[in-house]
Write an enzyme that holds these catalytic residues in place. Structure first.
Site, PDB file in Angstrom:
ATOM      1  CG  ASP A   1       2.842   4.190  -3.881  1.00  0.00           C
ATOM      2  OD1 ASP A   1       1.949   3.482  -3.989  1.00  0.00           O
ATOM      3  OD2 ASP A   1       3.012   5.434  -3.218  1.00  0.00           O
TER       4      ASP A   1
ATOM      5  CG  HIS B   1      -4.609   0.762  -8.271  1.00  0.00           C
ATOM      6  ND1 HIS B   1      -5.817   0.801  -8.029  1.00  0.00           N
ATOM      7  CD2 HIS B   1      -3.728   1.736  -7.414  1.00  0.00           C
ATOM      8  CE1 HIS B   1      -5.878   1.695  -6.931  1.00  0.00           C
ATOM      9  NE2 HIS B   1      -4.889   2.198  -6.724  1.00  0.00           N
TER      10      HIS B   1
ATOM     11  CG  HIS C   1      -1.957   0.991   1.122  1.00  0.00           C
ATOM     12  ND1 HIS C   1      -2.366   1.806   0.289  1.00  0.00           N
ATOM     13  CD2 HIS C   1      -2.986   1.100   2.144  1.00  0.00           C
ATOM     14  CE1 HIS C   1      -3.429   2.608   0.513  1.00  0.00           C
ATOM     15  NE2 HIS C   1      -3.836   2.318   1.887  1.00  0.00           N
TER      16      HIS C   1
HETATM   17  C1  SDX Z   1      -1.684   2.360  -3.367  1.00  0.00           C
HETATM   18  O1  SDX Z   1      -6.160   0.725  -3.319  1.00  0.00           O
HETATM   19  C2  SDX Z   1      -5.775   1.983  -3.654  1.00  0.00           C
HETATM   20  O2  SDX Z   1      -6.353   2.729  -3.993  1.00  0.00           O
HETATM   21  C3  SDX Z   1      -4.278   2.098  -3.140  1.00  0.00           C
HETATM   22  C4  SDX Z   1      -3.686   3.482  -3.344  1.00  0.00           C
HETATM   23  C5  SDX Z   1      -4.230   4.638  -2.571  1.00  0.00           C
HETATM   24  O3  SDX Z   1      -4.235   5.698  -3.288  1.00  0.00           O
HETATM   25  O4  SDX Z   1      -4.852   4.478  -1.613  1.00  0.00           O
HETATM   26  O5  SDX Z   1      -3.777   3.731  -4.946  1.00  0.00           O
HETATM   27  C6  SDX Z   1      -2.243   3.640  -3.082  1.00  0.00           C
HETATM   28  O6  SDX Z   1      -1.328   1.512  -2.538  1.00  0.00           O
HETATM   29  C7  SDX Z   1      -1.049   1.839  -4.859  1.00  0.00           C
HETATM   30  C8  SDX Z   1      -0.352   0.517  -5.027  1.00  0.00           C
HETATM   31  C9  SDX Z   1       1.005   0.619  -4.460  1.00  0.00           C
HETATM   32  N1  SDX Z   1       1.503  -1.073  -4.253  1.00  0.00           N
HETATM   33  C10 SDX Z   1       2.416  -1.362  -5.130  1.00  0.00           C
HETATM   34  O7  SDX Z   1       3.099  -0.507  -6.122  1.00  0.00           O
HETATM   35  C11 SDX Z   1       2.893  -2.705  -4.900  1.00  0.00           C
HETATM   36  C12 SDX Z   1       3.038  -3.573  -6.098  1.00  0.00           C
HETATM   37  N2  SDX Z   1       1.766  -3.574  -6.559  1.00  0.00           N
HETATM   38  C13 SDX Z   1       0.938  -5.154  -6.251  1.00  0.00           C
HETATM   39  O8  SDX Z   1       1.434  -5.415  -4.892  1.00  0.00           O
HETATM   40  C14 SDX Z   1      -0.722  -5.083  -6.615  1.00  0.00           C
HETATM   41  O9  SDX Z   1      -0.685  -4.639  -7.842  1.00  0.00           O
HETATM   42  C15 SDX Z   1      -1.472  -4.458  -5.694  1.00  0.00           C
HETATM   43  C16 SDX Z   1      -1.313  -4.674  -4.279  1.00  0.00           C
HETATM   44  C17 SDX Z   1      -1.344  -2.795  -5.921  1.00  0.00           C
HETATM   45  C18 SDX Z   1      -2.904  -4.779  -6.167  1.00  0.00           C
HETATM   46  O10 SDX Z   1      -2.702  -6.227  -5.962  1.00  0.00           O
HETATM   47  P1  SDX Z   1      -4.304  -7.004  -6.351  1.00  0.00           P
HETATM   48  O11 SDX Z   1      -5.369  -6.076  -6.940  1.00  0.00           O
HETATM   49  O12 SDX Z   1      -4.756  -7.885  -5.529  1.00  0.00           O
HETATM   50  O13 SDX Z   1      -4.020  -7.657  -7.654  1.00  0.00           O
HETATM   51  P2  SDX Z   1      -3.112  -9.280  -7.363  1.00  0.00           P
HETATM   52  O14 SDX Z   1      -2.103  -8.998  -6.396  1.00  0.00           O
HETATM   53  O15 SDX Z   1      -4.322 -10.333  -7.544  1.00  0.00           O
HETATM   54  O16 SDX Z   1      -2.236  -9.277  -8.879  1.00  0.00           O
HETATM   55  C19 SDX Z   1      -2.837  -9.756 -10.177  1.00  0.00           C
HETATM   56  C20 SDX Z   1      -1.864 -10.314 -10.871  1.00  0.00           C
HETATM   57  C21 SDX Z   1      -0.940 -11.374 -10.136  1.00  0.00           C
HETATM   58  O17 SDX Z   1      -0.265 -12.372 -11.094  1.00  0.00           O
HETATM   59  P3  SDX Z   1      -1.005 -13.907 -11.341  1.00  0.00           P
HETATM   60  O18 SDX Z   1      -1.385 -14.297  -9.971  1.00  0.00           O
HETATM   61  O19 SDX Z   1      -2.491 -13.479 -12.136  1.00  0.00           O
HETATM   62  O20 SDX Z   1      -0.041 -14.434 -12.115  1.00  0.00           O
HETATM   63  O21 SDX Z   1      -0.815  -9.481 -11.133  1.00  0.00           O
HETATM   64  C22 SDX Z   1       0.335  -9.708 -10.819  1.00  0.00           C
HETATM   65  C23 SDX Z   1       0.186 -10.722  -9.672  1.00  0.00           C
HETATM   66  O22 SDX Z   1       1.396 -11.436  -9.194  1.00  0.00           O
HETATM   67  N3  SDX Z   1       0.837  -8.335 -10.175  1.00  0.00           N
HETATM   68  C24 SDX Z   1       2.257  -8.202 -10.217  1.00  0.00           C
HETATM   69  C25 SDX Z   1       2.399  -6.987  -9.570  1.00  0.00           C
HETATM   70  N4  SDX Z   1       1.096  -6.451  -9.043  1.00  0.00           N
HETATM   71  C26 SDX Z   1       0.140  -7.528  -9.589  1.00  0.00           C
HETATM   72  N5  SDX Z   1       3.229  -8.832 -10.640  1.00  0.00           N
HETATM   73  C27 SDX Z   1       4.595  -7.960 -10.756  1.00  0.00           C
HETATM   74  N6  SDX Z   1       4.695  -6.902 -10.093  1.00  0.00           N
HETATM   75  C28 SDX Z   1       3.695  -6.088  -9.528  1.00  0.00           C
HETATM   76  N7  SDX Z   1       3.822  -4.835  -8.893  1.00  0.00           N
END
Ligand code: SDX
Length: 431
Positions: free
Chosen positions: A364, A308, A269
């Site tokens: 971010d 996201h 997050h």
């Molecule tokens: C913020 O919610 C909000 O509004 C948050 C925010 C706010 O203003 O409050 O916008 C702020 O938190 C932004 C996000 C910051 N976090 C990151 O940058 C961390 C990296 N991102 C991921 O951890 C992820 O994208 C999330 C946590 C942001 C979202 O996760 P989801 O929606 O639960 O998606 P998921 O984990 O189920 O991913 C779907 C697929 C998966 O692959 P498969 O299982 O289908 O093979 O996408 C992949 C994930 O492994 N994936 C990534 C990835 N993000 C998702 N693979 C590599 N790198 C990534 N960053």
């Protein structure tokens, strides 16, 4: 699509059919509870880890269209607010639901400015932390501690009491954030300077040394103000959900917001901006990017700052921050990691792994580059996010308190453990 806004559900276990009303694109989870309910059966529930497809509330604070990359605070597009408004005006908009008149704005700015000081005991509390305490841990604790300095805050049904705490929290967050920063540097805490604007004062509390009065660079103060606007709210994100869930027990707002700070601390997050800088530094040079991307695709790690839950296109905030980079780098010089970030983005946006998963840069990905150029260490990045998000958390908390539909948050579960075991006392078990 027909006018018949209902869902007909057939329970094939019994042949029973149920007609469930569809309202605002949702079906009430409680309507599913009628299905299969009997003396011995509890009726159906819905299972949704991480609430990926569950609406927890009605809200008029923030609108996001993830496919179109749209973000609006109380109906105003983020691009216009970032360009034409100020953080305190946006905070007023989020909290009160409309833009302030001249008088309202002047009174609001005066109230916030004259509530920036904190009780000296809070300072002593913060001085008790280890020299290397993470600023988010200090912020989390000191905001929670404020509930003990303002016990009247528990009276959440009184609108005047609510307003007082809203003003105090927006006003004091920069003071607590700056003091966490100064603590980590072993520098004296700088008291608020009420002659300065909100972000100028924040810069003063962060960076003032022996000069009689800090002279903030207006370009950096403006860039910081824009960054705070971009972080001000984001509908039901993880930390806002934490504020609402804890707030649903009718606890005071300091305790509810400290729960939000705790959630924001996590690397998935708000902690992602700190993780991005560490990731870019670890990659080190552009030629190491392909190997890093391979590691991500093998699942060894995530590309921090990408992806996201809602945006399946560009995060509009990332687009604005990317532009703000130029303004800040004009003053501070270009952050050498920018080149790696840009190359990483270029490669990822051409790679099917990211394209197929609709992974784009989020807020971010670039914010840390600006924060570092502004002389913030990575540990402070999420503190900056928390300062920006405070009016959003409070606007959502106020909405929760007034929402007659809301109840204490208490989800169901699918039980997977043992049942009805016979307990054998320790002395027999160990004999
Ligand atoms: C913020 O919610 C909000 O509004 C948050 C925010 C706010 O203003 O409050 O916008 C702020 O938190 C932004 C996000 C910051 N976090 C990151 O940058 C961390 C990296 N991102 C991921 O951890 C992820 O994208 C999330 C946590 C942001 C979202 O996760 P989801 O929606 O639960 O998606 P998921 O984990 O189920 O991913 C779907 C697929 C998966 O692959 P498969 O299982 O289908 O093979 O996408 C992949 C994930 O492994 N994936 C990534 C990835 N993000 C998702 N693979 C590599 N790198 C990534 N960053």
């Amino acid at each position: 699509m027909t006018e018949n806004q209902t869902l007909t559900v057939r329970d094939n276990r019994t042949g029973e059919e149920y007609e469930l009303p569809i309202t605002d694109g949702t079906v009430r989870a409680s309507d599913f509870n009628k299905i299969g309910k009997s003396e011995n059966e509890p009726g159906l529930a819905v299972y949704d880890p991480g609430f990926t497809n569950t609406a927890s509330t009605r809200s008029a604070v923030t609108y996001i269209d993830g496919d179109k990359g749209i973000l609006e605070y109380r109906g105003y597009p983020i691009e216009q607010l970032a360009e034409k408004s100020t953080f305190l005006e946006v905070a007023y908009l989020l909290i009160h639901g409309e833009l302030p008149t001249k008088e309202q704005h002047e009174r609001w700015v005066h109230e916030i400015t004259f509530h920036t000081f904190v009780h000296e005991n809070v300072k002593s509390l913060m001085q008790g932390f280890r020299y290397d305490a993470h600023p988010m841990g200090m912020l989390l604790s000191s905001v929670g501690a404020l509930s003990t300095f303002y016990p009247e805050a528990r009276n959440i049904s009184d609108p005047d009491v609510r307003h007082e705490q809203v003003v105090r929290m927006i006003a004091k967050m920069p003071t607590l954030g700056a003091w966490s920063f100064r603590h980590a540097q072993g520098k004296p805490y700088v008291y608020p300077d009420n002659d300065l604007t909100y972000t100028e004062n924040f810069l003063s509390m962060l960076f003032k040394m022996s000069e009689p009065k800090y002279d903030p660079d207006p370009r950096l103060a403006k860039a910081l103000d824009v960054l705070l606007i971009l972080h001000a709210d984001h509908e039901q994100n993880c930390s806002t959900n934490a504020v609402r869930s804890v707030g649903s027990s009718q606890v005071d707002p300091y305790s509810a917001v400290s729960a939000g700070i705790a959630a924001l601390y996590g690397p998935l997050h708000g902690g992602a901006n700190e993780a991005v800088l560490k990731m870019l530094r670890r990659i080190g040079t552009k030629d190491k990017i392909p190997a890093f991307i391979e590691g991500v695709k093998n699942g060894d790690e995530k590309l921090m700052g990408f992806g996201h839950r809602v945006y399946k296109n560009f995060d509009p905030r990332a687009t604005i921050i990317k532009k703000a980079c130029d303004d800040v780098f004009e003053v501070t010089g270009v952050n050498p990691l920018l080149e790696i970030a840009q190359e990483l983005e270029r490669i990822a946006l051409e790679d099917d792994y990211f394209i197929s998963r609709k992974l784009y840069p989020n807020v971010d990905f670039y914010s840390g580059l600006i924060y570092e150029a502004l002389q913030f260490p990575p540990e402070m990045f999420t503190v900056l996010f928390a300062i920006g998000r405070t009016p959003g958390w409070l606007a959502q908390w106020l909405e929760l308190v007034d929402d007659k539909e809301q109840k204490i948050a208490r989800p169901k579960q699918i039980y997977t453990g043992d049942r009805q075991l016979e307990f054998v006392p320790a002395e027999e078990r160990w004999a």
